[in-house]
Scaffold this motif. Structure first.
Motif, PDB file in Angstrom:
ATOM      1  N   PRO A 167      79.358  20.995  98.868  1.00 60.55           N
ATOM      2  CA  PRO A 167      79.272  22.240  99.690  1.00 60.55           C
ATOM      3  C   PRO A 167      80.065  23.590  99.112  1.00 60.55           C
ATOM      4  CG  PRO A 167      80.289  20.578 100.828  1.00 60.55           C
ATOM      5  CD  PRO A 167      79.771  19.769  99.513  1.00 60.55           C
ATOM      6  N   GLU A 168      79.731  24.563  99.067  1.00 63.73           N
ATOM      7  CA  GLU A 168      80.091  25.768  98.591  1.00 63.73           C
ATOM      8  C   GLU A 168      80.445  26.589  99.784  1.00 63.73           C
ATOM      9  OE1 GLU A 168      79.065  27.020  94.827  1.00 63.73           O
ATOM     10  OE2 GLU A 168      77.902  25.417  94.534  1.00 63.73           O
ATOM     11  N   GLY A 169      80.213  26.434 100.956  1.00 68.77           N
ATOM     12  CA  GLY A 169      79.982  27.388 102.055  1.00 68.77           C
ATOM     13  C   GLY A 169      78.656  28.428 101.835  1.00 68.77           C
ATOM     14  N   PRO A 170      78.318  29.012 102.946  1.00 62.28           N
ATOM     15  CA  PRO A 170      77.156  29.900 103.122  1.00 62.28           C
ATOM     16  C   PRO A 170      77.244  30.998 102.101  1.00 62.28           C
ATOM     17  CG  PRO A 170      78.564  29.988 105.261  1.00 62.28           C
ATOM     18  CD  PRO A 170      79.326  28.865 104.342  1.00 62.28           C
ATOM     19  N   VAL A 171      75.976  31.295 101.894  1.00 64.32           N
ATOM     20  CA  VAL A 171      75.934  32.615 101.119  1.00 64.32           C
ATOM     21  C   VAL A 171      76.052  33.740 102.357  1.00 64.32           C
ATOM     22  CG1 VAL A 171      74.528  34.168  99.991  1.00 64.32           C
ATOM     23  CG2 VAL A 171      74.326  31.734  99.709  1.00 64.32           C
ATOM     24  N   ARG A 172      77.139  34.755 102.207  1.00 68.02           N
ATOM     25  CA  ARG A 172      77.411  35.689 102.999  1.00 68.02           C
ATOM     26  C   ARG A 172      76.500  37.037 102.653  1.00 68.02           C
ATOM     27  NH1 ARG A 172      83.268  36.635 101.894  1.00 68.02           N
ATOM     28  NH2 ARG A 172      83.302  37.992 103.703  1.00 68.02           N
ATOM     29  N   VAL A 173      75.720  37.569 103.712  1.00 71.94           N
ATOM     30  CA  VAL A 173      75.068  38.674 103.437  1.00 71.94           C
ATOM     31  C   VAL A 173      75.583  39.759 104.452  1.00 71.94           C
ATOM     32  CG1 VAL A 173      73.087  37.505 102.792  1.00 71.94           C
ATOM     33  CG2 VAL A 173      73.199  37.791 105.152  1.00 71.94           C
TER      34      VAL A 173
ATOM     35  N   ALA B 171      66.977  32.004  96.424  1.00 71.44           N
ATOM     36  CA  ALA B 171      66.527  31.043  97.330  1.00 71.44           C
ATOM     37  C   ALA B 171      67.039  29.948  97.356  1.00 71.44           C
ATOM     38  CB  ALA B 171      65.023  31.021  97.426  1.00 71.44           C
ATOM     39  N   ASP B 172      67.160  29.183  96.335  1.00 73.79           N
ATOM     40  CA  ASP B 172      67.837  27.564  96.163  1.00 73.79           C
ATOM     41  C   ASP B 172      69.138  27.931  96.940  1.00 73.79           C
ATOM     42  OD1 ASP B 172      65.508  26.617  95.197  1.00 73.79           O
ATOM     43  OD2 ASP B 172      66.211  27.130  93.019  1.00 73.79           O
ATOM     44  N   ALA B 173      70.045  28.713  96.690  1.00 77.09           N
ATOM     45  CA  ALA B 173      71.366  28.766  97.103  1.00 77.09           C
ATOM     46  C   ALA B 173      71.407  28.823  98.724  1.00 77.09           C
ATOM     47  CB  ALA B 173      72.199  29.771  96.726  1.00 77.09           C
ATOM     48  N   VAL B 174      70.429  29.606  98.946  1.00 75.73           N
ATOM     49  CA  VAL B 174      70.385  29.904 100.618  1.00 75.73           C
ATOM     50  C   VAL B 174      69.782  28.498 101.248  1.00 75.73           C
ATOM     51  CG1 VAL B 174      68.956  31.132 102.328  1.00 75.73           C
ATOM     52  CG2 VAL B 174      69.815  32.520 100.573  1.00 75.73           C
TER      53      VAL B 174
ATOM     54  N   GLU C  47      56.293  32.102 100.738  1.00 76.63           N
ATOM     55  CA  GLU C  47      56.527  33.523 101.057  1.00 76.63           C
ATOM     56  C   GLU C  47      57.993  33.912 101.136  1.00 76.63           C
ATOM     57  OE1 GLU C  47      53.555  35.782 103.261  1.00 76.63           O
ATOM     58  OE2 GLU C  47      51.613  34.370 102.572  1.00 76.63           O
ATOM     59  N   TYR C  48      58.364  33.219 102.175  1.00 76.78           N
ATOM     60  CA  TYR C  48      59.742  33.637 102.732  1.00 76.78           C
ATOM     61  C   TYR C  48      60.949  33.334 101.290  1.00 76.78           C
ATOM     62  CZ  TYR C  48      64.137  33.901 105.422  1.00 76.78           C
ATOM     63  OH  TYR C  48      65.318  34.588 106.246  1.00 76.78           O
ATOM     64  N   SER C  49      60.414  32.361 100.718  1.00 76.44           N
ATOM     65  CA  SER C  49      61.487  32.154  99.325  1.00 76.44           C
ATOM     66  C   SER C  49      61.373  33.467  98.269  1.00 76.44           C
ATOM     67  CB  SER C  49      61.101  31.026  98.693  1.00 76.44           C
ATOM     68  OG  SER C  49      61.291  29.845  99.516  1.00 76.44           O
ATOM     69  N   ASP C  50      59.891  33.698  98.290  1.00 81.10           N
ATOM     70  CA  ASP C  50      59.535  35.090  97.312  1.00 81.10           C
ATOM     71  C   ASP C  50      60.322  36.266  97.772  1.00 81.10           C
ATOM     72  OD1 ASP C  50      58.045  33.351  95.671  1.00 81.10           O
ATOM     73  OD2 ASP C  50      56.097  33.884  96.802  1.00 81.10           O
ATOM     74  N   PHE C  51      60.237  36.421  99.255  1.00 77.00           N
ATOM     75  CA  PHE C  51      60.775  37.624  99.534  1.00 77.00           C
ATOM     76  C   PHE C  51      62.360  37.698  99.591  1.00 77.00           C
ATOM     77  CE2 PHE C  51      63.024  39.676 103.379  1.00 77.00           C
ATOM     78  CZ  PHE C  51      62.483  41.159 103.143  1.00 77.00           C
ATOM     79  N   LEU C  52      63.146  36.250  99.614  1.00 83.21           N
ATOM     80  CA  LEU C  52      64.556  36.160  99.286  1.00 83.21           C
ATOM     81  C   LEU C  52      64.810  36.709  97.847  1.00 83.21           C
ATOM     82  CD1 LEU C  52      65.510  32.853 100.884  1.00 83.21           C
ATOM     83  CD2 LEU C  52      65.856  35.102 101.851  1.00 83.21           C
ATOM     84  N   GLU C  53      64.167  36.362  97.051  1.00 82.91           N
ATOM     85  CA  GLU C  53      64.317  36.596  95.537  1.00 82.91           C
ATOM     86  C   GLU C  53      64.145  38.152  95.542  1.00 82.91           C
ATOM     87  OE1 GLU C  53      65.302  34.729  93.230  1.00 82.91           O
ATOM     88  OE2 GLU C  53      65.153  32.952  94.303  1.00 82.91           O
TER      89      GLU C  53
END
Length: 431
Positions: free
Chosen positions: A14-20, A412-415, A400-406
């Motif tokens: 675990p590396e902690g959540p991605v911060r946005v 998307a994999d990190a999220v 579709e959500y993964s595509d939107f993240l990119e």
């Protein structure tokens, strides 16, 4: 393509959540809402469902004690769970013993149908939802978490109601000598992550070391046996802990559906995976053969699944994804049916169905009820069609959500692996 024949990769540290930043978080929320509407995915639970779920988690221990006399008491049996590090609920546990001429493998599944049954509000909601939908960083549950993460979670050192599949396996062939499916009370000794399970296999002084090694030896043999018999294995380079869980769950699912079909002769929610046409398989193998550094062993062409297995084991790591994609492009979608006719092509099982994940799949929940009642819902065909439709909707929403993240600059994999955290004090994504 069905993911039934694939295994998850090993746990990542675990590396902690991605911060946005907050404005990007709002964009993600808006996108999710659009997808929920497009694919008719229900996010919030109705008040009556939540009320019922909250009532069912009251007086848990007293209810379990009242059930003990009517169930097999397996609380003294060494039992443990193995799940991802970030898992919130634990719906399957295993036990194993080696005897003079057999192995006894127990797969214990949370007895969800004790709490979620056709007379309950939660059942109707679960049927409607069909399955849990996993978007990267966001989960839409089939069952209220207040239930799934408490009484239906096989946490350690707590009595829990379970549905146990007890399999006596021949030491030489690993075939079923007997299969027994019954209601039980269990107490898990420990909750392991996949990483911890790997460590237990190597540490001779650790608790569960002997049990983990015994079940791995059996699971590894089952895995090799499946491959020899033509089961497709798209992820050949995986750790031992995932092998244990995948093979034990496959063995239990297969045992239950064989019992339903051959011993009881009843319909159920079977998992059917059609095979590609010979021309489609030829196209896939030709595409694989043309990849740089890849060669399909000459003695494996007769069975495309064995050809893919053999190729994946020898191919350079950089080509694994392309080989997998070539296969997935020609694979028909697996579906749920009330008749197992046609079997499961990817697994090469004549009969197969789901039983081991009733918290996240309606198909498993319905099969638990059929096993318990030995009776089939009148709407079984509609339930199978609905389960297939909802699975397809969930997979399309995830894609579709993964595509939107990119598109918005997120990995998307990190999220998916680490989740998201909103930070009002930043202006850009921080990993």
């Amino acid at each position: 393509m069905s993911n039934d024949a694939t295994a998850a990769s090993a746990d990542q540290e675990p590396e902690g959540p991605v911060r946005v930043p907050a404005d990007l978080a709002r964009q993600l929320e808006n996108k999710r809402e659009d997808l929920f509407e497009k694919f008719e995915i229900r996010d919030e639970f109705p008040p009556e469902v939540m009320t019922e779920a909250e009532e069912r988690v009251e007086n848990v221990q007293a209810e379990i004690e009242a059930e003990v006399d009517d169930r097999e008491d397996l609380r003294d049996l060494t039992t443990w769970t193995t799940d991802p590090a970030d898992a919130q609920d634990f719906d399957d546990a295993i036990s194993i013993e080696e005897r003079e001429d057999e192995y006894v493998l127990w797969v214990h599944i949370a007895d969800v149908s004790h709490y979620v049954h056709p007379d309950s509000e939660m059942w109707e909601e679960a049927i409607e939802r069909g399955n849990t939908v996993y978007l990267p960083g966001y989960t839409i549950h089939m069952l209220p978490p207040v239930l799934a993460e408490t009484v239906c979670s096989l946490v350690p050192n707590e009595d829990r109601l379970a549905h146990t599949v007890e399999m006596h396996l021949d030491k030489e062939t690993l075939g079923y000598e007997t299969i027994d499916i019954y209601k039980s009370v269990i107490e898990s000794d420990e909750r392991l992550t996949y990483k911890q399970a790997e460590e237990r296999l190597d540490d001779e002084d650790a608790p569960l070391h002997e049990e983990c090694n015994l079940v791995f030896d059996v699971a590894d043999r089952m895995h090799e046996q499946r491959k020899e018999e033509g089961s497709l294995v798209l992820n050949p380079r995986r750790d031992r802990a995932h092998t244990i869980i995948e093979e034990c769950m496959l063995k239990a699912n297969k045992a239950v559906t064989h019992e339903l079909m051959w011993s009881r002769g009843v319909e159920a929610v079977y998992r059917v995976h059609p095979q590609p046409s010979p021309d489609e398989w030829d196209d896939a193998l030709r595409e694989i053969q043309e990849l740089d550094g890849v060669s399909i062993p000459g003695d494996s062409w007769d069975d495309p699944r064995k050809a893919v297995n053999a190729t994946l084991e020898e191919a350079p790591g950089r080509q694994l994804g392309k080989i997998q994609w070539a296969v997935m492009k020609v694979m028909p979608r697996a579906k749920y049916m009330n008749d197992p006719f046609g079997g499961h092509h990817a697994l090469n099982f004549e009969i197969y169905g789901h039983f081991t994940s009733p918290i996240r799949r309606m198909s498993d929940l319905v099969n638990h009820w059929i096993v318990y009642q030995n009776d089939v819902p009148e709407t079984l065909i509609e339930l199978c069609d609905h389960a297939s439709d909802r699975q397809k909707a969930g997979e399309n929403a995830e894609r579709e959500y993964s595509d939107f993240l990119e598109e918005v600059g997120l990995d998307a994999d990190a999220v998916k692996n680490r989740g998201i955290e909103v930070d009002d004090d930043i202006d850009d994504i921080q990993y």
